[in-house]
Write a protein that holds these residues in place. Structure first.
Motif, short mmCIF file in Angstrom:
data_model
loop_
_atom_site.label_atom_id
_atom_site.label_comp_id
_atom_site.label_asym_id
_atom_site.label_seq_id
_atom_site.Cartn_x
_atom_site.Cartn_y
_atom_site.Cartn_z
N ALA A 25 0.84 -1.20 0.00
CA ALA A 25 0.00 0.00 0.00
C ALA A 25 0.87 1.25 0.00
O ALA A 25 0.56 2.23 -0.68
N LYS A 26 1.96 1.21 0.75
CA LYS A 26 2.87 2.36 0.80
C LYS A 26 3.46 2.63 -0.58
O LYS A 26 3.50 3.77 -1.03
N GLU A 27 3.90 1.57 -1.26
CA GLU A 27 4.47 1.73 -2.59
C GLU A 27 3.43 2.28 -3.57
O GLU A 27 3.73 3.18 -4.36
N LYS A 28 2.22 1.73 -3.53
CA LYS A 28 1.17 2.20 -4.43
C LYS A 28 0.86 3.67 -4.16
O LYS A 28 0.69 4.46 -5.09
N LEU A 29 0.78 4.02 -2.88
CA LEU A 29 0.49 5.41 -2.53
C LEU A 29 1.60 6.34 -3.02
O LEU A 29 1.32 7.43 -3.55
N GLN A 30 2.85 5.90 -2.88
CA GLN A 30 3.96 6.72 -3.38
C GLN A 30 3.89 6.88 -4.90
O GLN A 30 4.13 7.98 -5.42
N ASP A 31 3.53 5.81 -5.60
CA ASP A 31 3.38 5.90 -7.05
C ASP A 31 2.29 6.91 -7.43
O ASP A 31 2.47 7.73 -8.32
N LEU A 70 3.46 10.41 -6.75
CA LEU A 70 4.41 10.87 -7.77
C LEU A 70 3.69 11.26 -9.06
O LEU A 70 4.02 12.27 -9.68
N SER A 71 2.70 10.45 -9.47
CA SER A 71 1.98 10.79 -10.69
C SER A 71 1.18 12.08 -10.51
O SER A 71 1.12 12.91 -11.41
N VAL A 72 0.60 12.26 -9.32
CA VAL A 72 -0.13 13.51 -9.05
C VAL A 72 0.84 14.69 -9.07
O VAL A 72 0.53 15.75 -9.62
N LYS A 73 2.03 14.48 -8.51
CA LYS A 73 3.04 15.54 -8.50
C LYS A 73 3.42 15.92 -9.93
O LYS A 73 3.54 17.10 -10.26
N ASP A 74 3.61 14.91 -10.79
CA ASP A 74 3.96 15.17 -12.19
C ASP A 74 2.84 15.96 -12.87
O ASP A 74 3.11 16.93 -13.59
N LYS A 75 1.62 15.52 -12.65
CA LYS A 75 0.48 16.21 -13.28
C LYS A 75 0.38 17.64 -12.79
O LYS A 75 0.10 18.57 -13.58
N LEU A 76 0.58 17.84 -11.49
CA LEU A 76 0.51 19.19 -10.95
C LEU A 76 1.63 20.08 -11.49
O LEU A 76 1.42 21.27 -11.74
#
Length: 161
Positions: free
Chosen positions: A82-88, A91-97
């Motif tokens: 779950a931690k890895e999925k949340l980090q992924d 990161l994708s949200v960060k890229d989009k932002l």
């Protein structure tokens, strides 16, 4: 004479004594023997039962401990997943932002550059503080031209005159 021979002799002597004892004494001895046998049987039963119960309780405790450890491993494993999925996802949200931020900055630059062009044209139109009329400069109702004061086409000078 070894131990077995002594036991056999004691047993034979005991049987002869029992044979020669009177009946009321035999009954009392049998009652006492029965009570002792019952007591011993009861003690043995309780000991065996307690031993078995303790054994089963220990087995159940071990199984419970094993299950607890397995569940702890599963929870930690799933927690890591779950931690890895949340980090992924983060990161994708960060890229989009960051993409949105860049697009916003580009839009802001375009808007501000077009505003600058308009402002440079309008800079000539903006009046300064000394060009703004004061209350004393504003015409009163007596200074307003009437219809008689307005020039007509006959009052206009022609080029030739």
């Amino acid at each position: 004479m070894d131990k077995k021979d002594v036991e056999k002799a004691a047993l034979k002597a005991g049987k002869k004594i029992i044979d020669h004892t009177p009946e009321p004494v035999k009954e009392k001895v049998e009652e006492k023997v029965e009570e002792k046998v019952k007591e011993k049987a009861k003690e043995k039963f309780v000991e065996k039962t307690e031993g078995k119960l303790q054994e089963k309780a220990n087995e159940a405790s071990e199984k419970l401990q094993e299950t607890k450890e397995k569940n702890a491993q599963k929870v930690h494993g799933k927690g890591e997943d779950a931690k890895e999925k949340l980090q992924d996802v983060l990161l994708s949200v960060k890229d989009k932002l960051s993409d949105v931020k860049e697009a916003g900055e580009n839009f802001q630059e375009k808007v501000s550059s077009s505003d600058d062009k308009e402002k440079s044209k309008n800079k000539r139109k903006i009046k300064g503080a000394n060009q703004i009329k004061k209350a004393t400069d504003i015409k009163s109702s007596t200074k307003i031209k009437s219809s008689n004061d307005i020039k007509s086409s006959t009052d206009l000078k022609t080029m030739g005159s």
